[in-house]
Design an enzyme around this catalytic site. Sequence first.
Site, PDB file in Angstrom:
ATOM      1  N   CYS A  96       0.887  -1.180   0.000  1.00 45.35           N
ATOM      2  CA  CYS A  96       0.000   0.000   0.000  1.00 45.35           C
ATOM      3  C   CYS A  96       0.913   1.215   0.000  1.00 45.35           C
ATOM      4  O   CYS A  96       1.231   1.761   1.060  1.00 45.35           O
ATOM      5  CB  CYS A  96      -0.878  -0.007   1.250  1.00 45.35           C
ATOM      6  N   ALA A  97       1.370   1.640  -1.166  1.00 42.13           N
ATOM      7  CA  ALA A  97       2.601   2.444  -1.223  1.00 42.13           C
ATOM      8  C   ALA A  97       2.426   3.956  -1.312  1.00 42.13           C
ATOM      9  O   ALA A  97       3.360   4.690  -0.990  1.00 42.13           O
ATOM     10  CB  ALA A  97       3.454   1.968  -2.381  1.00 42.13           C
ATOM     11  N   LYS A 108       7.428   5.673   2.408  1.00 43.72           N
ATOM     12  CA  LYS A 108       8.182   4.505   2.899  1.00 43.72           C
ATOM     13  C   LYS A 108       8.977   3.859   1.772  1.00 43.72           C
ATOM     14  O   LYS A 108      10.038   3.289   2.012  1.00 43.72           O
ATOM     15  CB  LYS A 108       7.253   3.525   3.617  1.00 43.72           C
ATOM     16  N   CYS A 166      -1.155   4.195  11.147  1.00 48.66           N
ATOM     17  CA  CYS A 166      -0.932   5.462  11.869  1.00 48.66           C
ATOM     18  C   CYS A 166      -2.157   5.793  12.718  1.00 48.66           C
ATOM     19  O   CYS A 166      -2.587   6.936  12.775  1.00 48.66           O
ATOM     20  CB  CYS A 166      -0.552   6.574  10.915  1.00 48.66           C
TER      21      CYS A 166
HETATM   22  C1  LIG Z   1      -1.283   4.528   5.025  1.00 50.42           C
HETATM   23  S1  LIG Z   1      -1.431   4.778   3.342  1.00 50.42           S
HETATM   24  C2  LIG Z   1       0.158   4.300   2.757  1.00 50.42           C
HETATM   25  C3  LIG Z   1       1.232   5.318   2.967  1.00 50.42           C
HETATM   26  C4  LIG Z   1       2.528   4.966   2.265  1.00 50.42           C
HETATM   27  N1  LIG Z   1       2.988   3.644   2.627  1.00 50.42           N
HETATM   28  C5  LIG Z   1       3.620   5.967   2.556  1.00 50.42           C
HETATM   29  O1  LIG Z   1       4.460   5.734   3.428  1.00 50.42           O
HETATM   30  O2  LIG Z   1       3.642   7.011   1.890  1.00 50.42           O
HETATM   31  C6  LIG Z   1      -2.406   3.425   2.821  1.00 50.42           C
HETATM   32  C7  LIG Z   1      -2.611   3.362   1.336  1.00 50.42           C
HETATM   33  O3  LIG Z   1      -3.310   2.148   1.039  1.00 50.42           O
HETATM   34  C8  LIG Z   1      -4.116   2.381  -0.100  1.00 50.42           C
HETATM   35  N2  LIG Z   1      -5.118   1.306  -0.175  1.00 50.42           N
HETATM   36  C9  LIG Z   1      -6.367   1.261   0.331  1.00 50.42           C
HETATM   37  N3  LIG Z   1      -6.955   0.091   0.041  1.00 50.42           N
HETATM   38  C10 LIG Z   1      -6.059  -0.639  -0.650  1.00 50.42           C
HETATM   39  C11 LIG Z   1      -6.074  -1.938  -1.230  1.00 50.42           C
HETATM   40  N4  LIG Z   1      -7.143  -2.728  -1.150  1.00 50.42           N
HETATM   41  N5  LIG Z   1      -4.963  -2.357  -1.880  1.00 50.42           N
HETATM   42  C12 LIG Z   1      -3.869  -1.580  -1.971  1.00 50.42           C
HETATM   43  N6  LIG Z   1      -3.792  -0.337  -1.451  1.00 50.42           N
HETATM   44  C13 LIG Z   1      -4.874   0.135  -0.792  1.00 50.42           C
HETATM   45  C14 LIG Z   1      -4.683   3.764   0.160  1.00 50.42           C
HETATM   46  O4  LIG Z   1      -5.159   4.353  -1.035  1.00 50.42           O
HETATM   47  C15 LIG Z   1      -3.471   4.483   0.757  1.00 50.42           C
HETATM   48  O5  LIG Z   1      -2.767   5.141  -0.253  1.00 50.42           O
END
Ligand SMILES: C[S@@+](CC[C@H](N)C(=O)[O-])C[C@H]1O[C@@H](n2cnc3c(N)ncnc32)[C@H](O)[C@@H]1O
Length: 337
Positions: free
Chosen positions: A139-140, A145, A265
């Site tokens: 989930c990038a 990260k 978070c």
């Molecule tokens: C906490 S954020 C990630 C932050 C990122 N890792 C960073 O450090 O910049 C969670 C992310 O998961 C994505 N997300 C939500 N549902 C998802 C899914 N089913 N599969 C993959 N990504 C998903 C969201 O759109 C969001 O961008």
Amino acid sequence: MLTRLKTKSERKLAKQICKVVLDHFEKQYSKELGDAWNTIRDILITPSCWQYAVLLNRFNYSFELEKDLRLKGYHTLLQGSLPYYPKSMKCYLSRTPDRMPSERHQIGNLKKYYLLNAASLLPVLALELRDGEKVLDLCAAPGGKSIALLQCAYPGYLHCNEHDSLRLRWLRQTLESFIPQPLVNVIKVSELDGREMGDAQPEMFDKVLVDAPCSNDRNWLFSSDSQKAAWRISQRSNLPVLQIELLRSAIKALRPGGLLVYSTCTLSKAENQDVISEILNSYSNIMPVDIKEMARTCSQDFTFAPTGQECGLLVIPDKGKAWGPMYVAKLKKSWTT
Ligand SMILES: C[S@@+](CC[C@H](N)C(=O)[O-])C[C@H]1O[C@@H](n2cnc3c(N)ncnc32)[C@H](O)[C@@H]1O
């Protein structure tokens, strides 16, 4: 006059806090965290005391910048005390709420630094990434990260996935702003629902990071639309289901012997400890990895709340250490099923 101005700006700040969310958190977190919640709440609702760490970009290193940060009183995170802390990663923290200006993205110019919540580095460090390894950031977006991972080592293969197409664009832009083009070209970026990754790439990765979609407490408190916030609160109990499904997929994508790090978070026990307990109870080949050493090593920079788990840490915002909330859990897939 000054006092009047201050009161005005304080009122403006107070207006931005979403009361529905604050009331909801108040009920839940005073129960889960006891007295610690009072300090956490005061910090979360006062953006003027938030802190911003400066992660230097090793692909456009500036000696001058590092010198300036030291002169301003910044110090480096974890100065060499964690055994697997990579020398190539340099992150500077200040004990005061100083905020460096954000750099603008200019085509052809890599940015020199990334501003972040210092606690975001803990899940990255917990992965213990080494050169040549295959790593998945499930989930990038927006990519903080992923950028930090690339400060630690040169993976043999980095796969950054993001399900939301708008946020995927943001992720691509982050990568292009910090990482040299030849390296960007070998990073795989995909737009899958992370729940499908395990079936798409079974046992492919040495390391997997699940930085899961979560309540994102800091952000929620400042929701501008109360109705939308109330709706999100009503949907909040669905998040652990999604988080567990993402973890199940990550476990499939991980090779036996590989490491999995889960982070959020939020302070919410339902999205943190309970999710990890559910995973540990339902897989005989997933083992908790003791992460307490990390907490001991960085206790001068972070405040932790007890999690009741040897594999889980919870960073809570504190005075002069306004980092977090950040939950990190470290798991290993064993060779036996
Ligand atoms: C906490 S954020 C990630 C932050 C990122 N890792 C960073 O450090 O910049 C969670 C992310 O998961 C994505 N997300 C939500 N549902 C998802 C899914 N089913 N599969 C993959 N990504 C998903 C969201 O759109 C969001 O961008």
